[in-house]
Every structure is written in structure tokens, then in C-alpha cells.
Design a protein around this motif. Structure first.
Motif, short mmCIF file in Angstrom:
data_model
loop_
_atom_site.label_atom_id
_atom_site.label_comp_id
_atom_site.label_asym_id
_atom_site.label_seq_id
_atom_site.Cartn_x
_atom_site.Cartn_y
_atom_site.Cartn_z
N GLU A 15 0.83 -1.20 0.00
CA GLU A 15 0.00 0.00 0.00
C GLU A 15 0.87 1.26 0.00
OE1 GLU A 15 -4.14 0.94 2.24
OE2 GLU A 15 -2.43 0.54 3.55
N GLN A 16 1.92 1.25 0.81
CA GLN A 16 2.83 2.41 0.87
C GLN A 16 3.58 2.58 -0.44
OE1 GLN A 16 3.09 4.83 3.23
NE2 GLN A 16 4.37 5.79 1.68
N GLU A 17 4.07 1.48 -0.99
CA GLU A 17 4.80 1.53 -2.27
C GLU A 17 3.88 2.07 -3.37
OE1 GLU A 17 7.93 1.45 -4.69
OE2 GLU A 17 8.08 0.83 -2.60
N PHE A 18 2.64 1.63 -3.37
CA PHE A 18 1.70 2.09 -4.39
C PHE A 18 1.37 3.57 -4.20
CE2 PHE A 18 -2.35 2.36 -6.63
CZ PHE A 18 -1.99 1.76 -7.83
N THR A 68 5.60 9.88 -11.98
CA THR A 68 6.38 8.65 -11.90
C THR A 68 6.62 8.10 -13.30
OG1 THR A 68 5.41 8.15 -9.74
CG2 THR A 68 6.47 6.33 -10.90
N THR A 69 7.88 7.79 -13.57
CA THR A 69 8.24 7.29 -14.91
C THR A 69 8.37 5.77 -14.90
OG1 THR A 69 10.61 7.42 -14.51
CG2 THR A 69 9.53 9.41 -15.37
N LEU A 70 8.49 5.22 -16.09
CA LEU A 70 8.69 3.79 -16.23
C LEU A 70 9.99 3.37 -15.55
CD1 LEU A 70 7.47 1.26 -17.54
CD2 LEU A 70 8.85 1.75 -19.56
N ALA A 71 11.03 4.19 -15.67
CA ALA A 71 12.31 3.90 -15.01
C ALA A 71 12.15 3.87 -13.49
CB ALA A 71 13.36 4.93 -15.42
N ASP A 72 11.31 4.77 -12.95
CA ASP A 72 11.04 4.77 -11.50
C ASP A 72 10.38 3.46 -11.08
OD1 ASP A 72 11.98 7.41 -11.29
OD2 ASP A 72 9.96 8.27 -11.56
N HIS A 126 10.53 0.54 -12.58
CA HIS A 126 11.51 -0.55 -12.70
C HIS A 126 12.50 -0.53 -11.54
CE1 HIS A 126 10.77 -1.20 -17.29
NE2 HIS A 126 9.69 -1.36 -16.55
N SER A 127 12.91 0.66 -11.09
CA SER A 127 13.85 0.74 -9.97
C SER A 127 13.20 0.27 -8.66
CB SER A 127 14.39 2.16 -9.81
OG SER A 127 13.37 3.03 -9.34
N VAL A 174 11.02 -8.81 -15.19
CA VAL A 174 11.90 -9.28 -14.13
C VAL A 174 11.12 -9.85 -12.94
CG1 VAL A 174 13.70 -8.57 -12.51
CG2 VAL A 174 13.63 -7.56 -14.79
N SER A 175 10.06 -9.16 -12.56
CA SER A 175 9.31 -9.53 -11.35
C SER A 175 8.14 -10.45 -11.68
CB SER A 175 8.77 -8.27 -10.67
OG SER A 175 9.81 -7.37 -10.39
N PRO A 176 7.90 -11.46 -10.85
CA PRO A 176 6.76 -12.34 -11.08
C PRO A 176 5.44 -11.65 -10.72
CG PRO A 176 7.87 -12.95 -9.06
CD PRO A 176 8.68 -11.86 -9.69
N ASN A 177 4.36 -12.20 -11.23
CA ASN A 177 2.99 -11.77 -10.90
C ASN A 177 2.65 -10.35 -11.35
OD1 ASN A 177 2.54 -14.29 -9.58
ND2 ASN A 177 3.75 -13.49 -7.90
N ILE A 178 3.33 -9.89 -12.38
CA ILE A 178 3.01 -8.60 -12.98
C ILE A 178 2.69 -8.87 -14.45
CG2 ILE A 178 3.77 -6.28 -13.57
CD1 ILE A 178 5.67 -6.36 -11.22
#
Length: 190
Positions: free
Chosen positions: A43-46, A54-58, A60-61, A68-72
């Protein structure tokens, strides 16, 4: 008289065995591998994802990357359209203008759909009733977080999330015939 200590040891062993039977019941854990270890972290990250900043690079970081990440899941503009207009009677005026503009851009519009969950399933009750299929009790606890991040030209345009911060369910399945419960239907099929 020499058999008396053995009798005591036998009774103690049987009592210990019966008390430990619940620990013989299976347990299960279901979780995904995103960096979010709790619902609150997700919730905090979102909340830190800011539309039009917020950019695509943000993303990904922060570990939000379907390569790279599962469940996306990576959704194209047609997938987004299907999710937002689940039925033909959906009112397009309810869709925010930024999303309508993004969808009109077709291939420049895409989204990340995140499904993060952590569930613990613990069986409890009598080992023998469970083992012989007379009664199965399961306690399910955990959390679930789902998010949609709509992106246009590598900048976040819109975010939407839902979730359950505290899942608690109890399942109690009783089979009066125990191991014979499903036997009748399996005999009919053959």
C-alpha cells in the motif's frame, strides 16, 4: 511388578502421540515473490506512484517490471479496454479523461497489472478425522493486493488498486461416510 513401568511408559507414549497428532496435519503457504512482504508495504509503495510524475524507469527501480518480477502482467490498450468496459452497458463517461486519452493513443498506452498475495493455510482439529476424511478443518489467513498502473509514453497516467489487508477464513468440511464418501459417484462413472 516389572511390567508396571512399561505400562506407564506405554500409556505416556500413547498420550503424547495423540496430543502431537495435530502437528501431523499438513499446512500450506501461498505467496508471490514481489518485494512487498506485507499488505502495508504494498500500500505504501503504491502510494508513492504519482500519476504524471512517476516514470517507467522509476517503476523498474522499485521492482515493478513484468520482465523481471513475477505476478506482474503487461496489458496492451485492448486489454485495458476490456477490463474497464467489462460489459457492453458500461458507461464510458465514468472513465477518467486521462485514461480515455491514453486509450485513444493505442500502442502508446499500456498497463501493468499486479497481483500480490500471501495466504497461509493451516489444517487443525483431529488428525484421525482428517486423515480418514471424516472432517477437515482449515484456517486461511493472509492478505491480497491488486493494482493497475496505466502508462502512456513511459509515464504513469493513472493508478487503481484494491485489496484485502486481513484475510481470515475458516473451512469446515464434514463427510459422514469418511473415506467412502466419494466412492458411490466414482463407481457410477466407471
Amino acid at each position: 511388578m516389572a511390567s508396571r513401568p512399561y505400562h506407564f511408559v506405554s500409556v505416556a507414549f500413547i498420550a503424547w502421540s495423540l496430543s502431537a497428532c495435530e502437528s501431523l496435519l499438513p499446512n500450506a503457504k501461498q505467496s508471490s515473490d514481489l518485494p512487498w512482504t506485507t499488505y502495508q508495504v504494498g500500500e505504501q509503495e503504491f502510494a508513492n506512484i504519482i500519476p504524471e510524475k512517476t516514470t517507467l524507469a522509476d517503476l523498474h527501480s522499485r521492482g515493478i517490471n513484468p520482465k523481471v518480477s513475477p505476478n506482474i502482467a503487461l496489458l496492451n490498450h485492448a486489454d485495458i479496454n476490456r477490463r474497464l468496459f467489462a460489459s457492453e452497458s458500461s458507461n464510458s463517461s465514468l472513465i477518467p479523461p486521462k485514461v480515455r486519452t491514453c486509450l485513444a493513443a493505442h500502442t502508446a498506452c499500456y498497463a501493468y497489472e499486479i497481483e500480490e498475495k500471501h495466504l497461509d493455510k493451516k489444517r487443525y482439529g483431529s488428525f484421525f478425522k482428517d486423515f480418514l476424511n471424516f472432517e477437515r478443518k482449515v484456517e486461511i489467513t493472509g492478505w491480497q493486493f491488486t493494482a493497475l498502473i496505466i502508462i502512456q509514453n513511459d509515464v504513469v497516467m493513472y493508478t487503481l488498486w484494491s485489496g484485502k489487508s486481513n484475510i481470515q477464513q475458516l473451512e469446515d468440511e464434514k463427510n459422514p461416510l469418511g473415506p467412502l464418501q466419494g466412492l458411490g459417484s466414482s463407481l457410477i462413472r466407471h
